[in-house]
Design a protein around this motif. Structure first.
Motif, PDB file in Angstrom:
ATOM      1  N   ALA A 257       0.830  -1.207   0.000  1.00 47.60           N
ATOM      2  CA  ALA A 257       0.000   0.000   0.000  1.00 47.60           C
ATOM      3  C   ALA A 257       0.867   1.261   0.000  1.00 47.60           C
ATOM      4  CB  ALA A 257      -0.937  -0.002   1.208  1.00 47.60           C
ATOM      5  N   LEU A 258       1.944   1.246   0.761  1.00 46.31           N
ATOM      6  CA  LEU A 258       2.848   2.403   0.797  1.00 46.31           C
ATOM      7  C   LEU A 258       3.546   2.599  -0.541  1.00 46.31           C
ATOM      8  CD1 LEU A 258       4.362   1.916   4.351  1.00 46.31           C
ATOM      9  CD2 LEU A 258       2.991   3.878   3.600  1.00 46.31           C
ATOM     10  N   ASP A 259       3.962   1.494  -1.155  1.00 45.18           N
ATOM     11  CA  ASP A 259       4.619   1.588  -2.467  1.00 45.18           C
ATOM     12  C   ASP A 259       3.670   2.171  -3.513  1.00 45.18           C
ATOM     13  OD1 ASP A 259       6.973   0.594  -1.465  1.00 45.18           O
ATOM     14  OD2 ASP A 259       6.709  -1.434  -2.265  1.00 45.18           O
ATOM     15  N   GLU A 260       2.405   1.736  -3.483  1.00 47.37           N
ATOM     16  CA  GLU A 260       1.434   2.198  -4.476  1.00 47.37           C
ATOM     17  C   GLU A 260       1.031   3.662  -4.248  1.00 47.37           C
ATOM     18  OE1 GLU A 260      -1.757  -0.655  -4.263  1.00 47.37           O
ATOM     19  OE2 GLU A 260      -0.583  -2.194  -5.298  1.00 47.37           O
ATOM     20  N   ALA A 261       0.778   4.032  -3.000  1.00 49.80           N
ATOM     21  CA  ALA A 261       0.314   5.397  -2.703  1.00 49.80           C
ATOM     22  C   ALA A 261       1.467   6.397  -2.648  1.00 49.80           C
ATOM     23  CB  ALA A 261      -0.445   5.408  -1.381  1.00 49.80           C
ATOM     24  N   ASP A 262       2.647   5.927  -2.259  1.00 56.73           N
ATOM     25  CA  ASP A 262       3.853   6.754  -2.162  1.00 56.73           C
ATOM     26  C   ASP A 262       3.590   8.068  -1.417  1.00 56.73           C
ATOM     27  OD1 ASP A 262       6.554   7.211  -2.504  1.00 56.73           O
ATOM     28  OD2 ASP A 262       6.317   8.086  -4.499  1.00 56.73           O
ATOM     29  N   PRO A 263       3.100   7.989  -0.146  1.00 56.84           N
ATOM     30  CA  PRO A 263       2.744   9.207   0.580  1.00 56.84           C
ATOM     31  C   PRO A 263       3.926   9.937   1.237  1.00 56.84           C
ATOM     32  CG  PRO A 263       2.296   7.320   1.944  1.00 56.84           C
ATOM     33  CD  PRO A 263       2.774   6.783   0.609  1.00 56.84           C
ATOM     34  N   ILE A 264       5.108   9.327   1.193  1.00 57.68           N
ATOM     35  CA  ILE A 264       6.265   9.902   1.892  1.00 57.68           C
ATOM     36  C   ILE A 264       7.390  10.096   0.888  1.00 57.68           C
ATOM     37  CG2 ILE A 264       7.912   9.591   3.779  1.00 57.68           C
ATOM     38  CD1 ILE A 264       5.808   7.696   5.069  1.00 57.68           C
TER      39      ILE A 264
END
Length: 164
Positions: free
Chosen positions: A65-72
């Motif tokens: 999820a972090l890889d897909e959304a890339d929020p950081i």
């Protein structure tokens, strides 16, 4: 006007459905700098506690999820784990779920009696204060007391007292 979400809010939105699907309680999300390194800490819990298998089951979809959304935008270390014993109560839902438990309250400054640290029973919560009961030696409530959250250095669950 669109309100800009913090990193923690964005990650919480990604983590909540994963925690729900796995039957976990999303305890906290923290984005903290230690030295030169940023840490994204996602803390999960469940009845009976979290083990390594639970952390792994949560980390895999969380990473995706972090890889897909890339929020950081900057580099960071992801840590998924249990909030542990003596966990800090920081959010409204922490206080709500811990009503009836014994907690440790440390004040920023001593109270009128010169005391800074209390072990009390949590009996209620609102956005500005916690309602507690002082306990006798048998852990029975004997006197009501309240603490303004603004006066507290920390409030922690007192489930690790017998370890020290």
């Amino acid at each position: 006007m669109e309100v800009k979400k913090t990193t923690v809010e964005k990650v919480r939105e990604l983590a909540q459905p994963i925690a729900d699907e796995l039957g976990f309680f999303l305890w906290d999300v923290r984005f903290e700098k230690e030295g030169a390194t940023w840490y994204l800490r996602v803390l999960i819990d469940k009845d009976g506690g979290i083990d390594m298998d639970d952390c792994e089951a949560f980390t895999r979809p969380m990473n995706k999820a972090l890889d897909e959304a890339d929020p950081i935008s900057q580099s960071y270390v992801l840590e998924c784990g249990s909030p542990g014993l003596g966990r800090e109560l920081r959010r409204p839902e922490h206080f709500e779920v811990c009503i009836g438990d014994v907690i440790r309250v440390r004040l920023i400054r001593p109270d009128e009696n010169g005391e800074k640290e209390f072990v009390v029973g949590l009996v209620g919560y609102d956005k500005d204060k916690i309602l507690c009961q002082k306990l006798d030696e048998d852990m029975n409530g004997v006197e009501n007391v309240e603490f303004k959250l603004a006066d507290c250095a920390y409030v922690k669950l007192n489930d690790d007292a017998d370890l020290f």
